[in-house]
Write a protein that holds these residues in place. Structure first.
Motif, PDB file in Angstrom:
ATOM      1  N   LYS A   1       0.829  -1.204   0.000  1.00 39.27           N
ATOM      2  CA  LYS A   1       0.000   0.000   0.000  1.00 39.27           C
ATOM      3  C   LYS A   1       0.865   1.256   0.000  1.00 39.27           C
ATOM      4  O   LYS A   1       0.616   2.215  -0.746  1.00 39.27           O
TER       5      LYS A   1
ATOM      6  N   ASP B   1       1.070   4.008  -3.135  1.00 44.38           N
ATOM      7  CA  ASP B   1       0.845   5.440  -2.974  1.00 44.38           C
ATOM      8  C   ASP B   1       2.030   6.233  -3.519  1.00 44.38           C
ATOM      9  O   ASP B   1       1.867   7.210  -4.247  1.00 44.38           O
ATOM     10  N   MET B   2       3.190   5.791  -3.137  1.00 42.21           N
ATOM     11  CA  MET B   2       4.399   6.520  -3.504  1.00 42.21           C
ATOM     12  C   MET B   2       4.563   6.618  -5.020  1.00 42.21           C
ATOM     13  O   MET B   2       4.825   7.701  -5.557  1.00 42.21           O
TER      14      MET B   2
ATOM     15  N   ARG C   1       1.843   8.702  -6.777  1.00 39.93           N
ATOM     16  CA  ARG C   1       2.110  10.116  -6.561  1.00 39.93           C
ATOM     17  C   ARG C   1       3.287  10.581  -7.417  1.00 39.93           C
ATOM     18  O   ARG C   1       3.282  11.693  -7.940  1.00 39.93           O
ATOM     19  N   HIS C   2       4.252   9.701  -7.525  1.00 39.34           N
ATOM     20  CA  HIS C   2       5.431  10.029  -8.334  1.00 39.34           C
ATOM     21  C   HIS C   2       5.019  10.314  -9.777  1.00 39.34           C
ATOM     22  O   HIS C   2       5.548  11.225 -10.421  1.00 39.34           O
TER      23      HIS C   2
ATOM     24  N   MET D   1       7.289   7.373   8.921  1.00 36.10           N
ATOM     25  CA  MET D   1       7.711   6.010   8.580  1.00 36.10           C
ATOM     26  C   MET D   1       8.654   5.414   9.609  1.00 36.10           C
ATOM     27  O   MET D   1       9.466   6.110  10.216  1.00 36.10           O
TER      28      MET D   1
ATOM     29  N   MET E   1      11.059  11.090  -5.601  1.00 35.90           N
ATOM     30  CA  MET E   1       9.928  10.242  -5.237  1.00 35.90           C
ATOM     31  C   MET E   1       9.877   9.977  -3.734  1.00 35.90           C
ATOM     32  O   MET E   1       8.818  10.119  -3.108  1.00 35.90           O
TER      33      MET E   1
ATOM     34  N   ARG F   1       9.168  13.146  -1.618  1.00 39.68           N
ATOM     35  CA  ARG F   1       7.757  13.480  -1.718  1.00 39.68           C
ATOM     36  C   ARG F   1       6.905  12.501  -0.901  1.00 39.68           C
ATOM     37  O   ARG F   1       5.920  12.880  -0.274  1.00 39.68           O
ATOM     38  N   HIS F   2       7.326  11.255  -0.923  1.00 40.71           N
ATOM     39  CA  HIS F   2       6.605  10.237  -0.159  1.00 40.71           C
ATOM     40  C   HIS F   2       6.611  10.585   1.328  1.00 40.71           C
ATOM     41  O   HIS F   2       5.601  10.397   2.022  1.00 40.71           O
TER      42      HIS F   2
ATOM     43  N   ASN G   1       4.335  13.651   2.284  1.00 37.03           N
ATOM     44  CA  ASN G   1       2.885  13.492   2.250  1.00 37.03           C
ATOM     45  C   ASN G   1       2.389  12.488   3.282  1.00 37.03           C
ATOM     46  O   ASN G   1       3.026  11.458   3.508  1.00 37.03           O
ATOM     47  N   ALA G   2       1.247  12.775   3.841  1.00 32.83           N
ATOM     48  CA  ALA G   2       0.653  11.858   4.807  1.00 32.83           C
ATOM     49  C   ALA G   2       0.281  10.563   4.096  1.00 32.83           C
ATOM     50  O   ALA G   2      -0.101  10.582   2.924  1.00 32.83           O
ATOM     51  N   PRO G   3       0.430   9.419   4.777  1.00 30.19           N
ATOM     52  CA  PRO G   3       0.066   8.157   4.149  1.00 30.19           C
ATOM     53  C   PRO G   3      -1.406   8.143   3.764  1.00 30.19           C
ATOM     54  O   PRO G   3      -2.235   8.779   4.409  1.00 30.19           O
ATOM     55  N   GLY G   4      -1.712   7.431   2.697  1.00 31.33           N
ATOM     56  CA  GLY G   4      -3.101   7.350   2.260  1.00 31.33           C
ATOM     57  C   GLY G   4      -3.451   8.418   1.245  1.00 31.33           C
ATOM     58  O   GLY G   4      -4.468   8.345   0.592  1.00 31.33           O
ATOM     59  N   GLY G   5      -2.594   9.383   1.113  1.00 30.08           N
ATOM     60  CA  GLY G   5      -2.827  10.440   0.132  1.00 30.08           C
ATOM     61  C   GLY G   5      -3.859  11.408   0.648  1.00 30.08           C
ATOM     62  O   GLY G   5      -4.736  11.044   1.436  1.00 30.08           O
TER      63      GLY G   5
END
Lengths: 238, 238
Positions: A221, A225-226, A229-230, B179, B226, B229-230, B233-237
């Motif tokens: 998951k 997402d990563m 988004r990329h 994370m 990537m 940016r990951h 951003n909060a998980p789940g988008g």
DNA sequence: CATGTAACTAACTATTTGTTTAGATCGTCA
DNA sequence: TGACGATCTAAACAAATAGTTAGTTACATG
């Protein structure tokens, strides 16, 4: 290191590596049957080379597992090296066939990427023997794969699908990052190859529960997402 | 497969695998010198096991390369298996020592992540022999690494640094994705392990120029973006 | 049925290779 | 010095293993 006894034991413990059974009885054998035997040998050799690597593979064990005889192997395949080459080719063939079952046409680009990633992870989990063979061949510095002809057949059908998904994504404006499909494939493969192929050292060294389905689900998951988004963002950020 | 002549040739071709020279002459040898010889054997064994894998490694070649004698190896290390265990431990020790040279304290969290990723890639490129050993040990299903004591010493010092960077990032609000440092380490390792360890099959099968410095530079930049940016951003988008 | 051919097998060879043994050499210190 | 222990070596052993050979069995075909 290559101790006979412990290898024998090890062989017993491994019941299923995800390959077909040692001897294929699906097709009825009538009398002398070279095709069946030849295939049995190939399957047994796939098992053997994935299991023990090129140096550790033993012709005797392959013969035993295939219910065949050593000299039969030599008459069919020439020598160990050529047998290994056949195994490698067959491995790619099988794995690519599996990849052809995925169809992303109907999915919205973002969802297609997620589906492709899930599929890739499960594909690797289903076929650990293939990852082992890949590792072996890279330890051999690609000596054999370089010599296989019709290499194009080894290329993943996922590349084509990926290209279509990317094109659709860019066209619809969902994706701003116009990535090369091969690069994206490598990116996705990377994300699953390492935790699966190194699943024996990672838990010991880092206590990482990479074999736990819960961990895998969470990891999938997260990287889905990563990557999505990329793709949504233009390269260079901002 | 394990043909004497071709292996000899292969041995000649490989001039430098990034390990210390076969025989270490940095410290002057006075008379009988067990420590020097012992170390030479270990270095030669590291070369041999990384180069040929566990099954393909030959005690004879190790002896020759170390300017030592076979029975000396046995008196020092017991047997091939134990020698391999020592090699694996030493490999982790060396690689972790290298990782200790990175210092991220002064960098802003986003920049620290980028630096860590660049460092990781270069570290892997500098030590392909270590990746080979890792692959070998995983083909062995971690049989040996599991038995090494004081395993905690094998854990990467990067984990600690990573934790601090993450904490700073979360504190400053730069990172919204809280994370686990180990998971992030696995993520980053994944991104570089696959294209480097499979650098022999990828160009053949996909025509991917993964060994081209230009490609690597581009890839690094892309995955740096990537991952940063990951983390932002909060998980789940959103 | 005879005969040719392909499928198959058992036993053997030559070599490689992990491991051992018996001994030689060297530095040291009583 | 001389003898002891550690260092080092050459040679040999025994098991394993890739590859071969010479022959047997089964089947199809004329």
């Amino acid at each position: 290191m290559t101790d006979g006894k412990s290898e024998a034991n090890r062989d017993e413990q491994i019941i299923d590596i995800g390959l077909a059974a040692p001897v294929d009885n699906s097709r009825p054998r009538v009398g002398r049957d070279s095709e069946g035997t030849k295939r049995d040998i190939l399957l047994a050799a796939m098992h053997e080379f994935s299991e023990y690597g090129d140096g550790g593979a033993r012709i005797d064990r392959i013969a035993r597992r295939a219910n065949a005889n050593k000299s039969l192997i030599y008459s069919y395949f020439g020598n160990k090296e050529e047998l290994y080459a056949r195994v490698l080719r067959e491995a790619y063939t099988q794995i690519r066939a599996g990849e052809r079952e995925l169809n992303l046409d109907k999915l919205e680009p973002r969802e297609a990427i997620r589906a492709l990633m899930k599929f890739t992870m499960e594909h690797y989990l289903r076929a650990p023997w293939f990852l082992r063979l890949l590792a072996t061949e890279n330890l051999r510095r690609g000596q054999t794969v370089r010599q296989i002809d019709k290499i194009s057949e080894l290329q993943s059908p996922l590349i084509t699908q990926l290209k279509q998904v990317l094109d659709r994504g860019v066209a619809s404006g969902a994706f701003k990052n116009d990535m090369n499909p091969v690069d994206l494939y490598i990116l996705m493969a990377s994300l699953f190859y390492f935790p699966i192929s190194n699943s024996h050292t990672l838990p010991v060294v880092f206590g990482a529960q990479v074999t736990d389905p819960k961990w895998r689900e969470h990891y999938l998951k997260s990287v889905q997402d990563m990557v999505v988004r990329h793709l949504e963002n233009a390269p260079g950020g901002a």
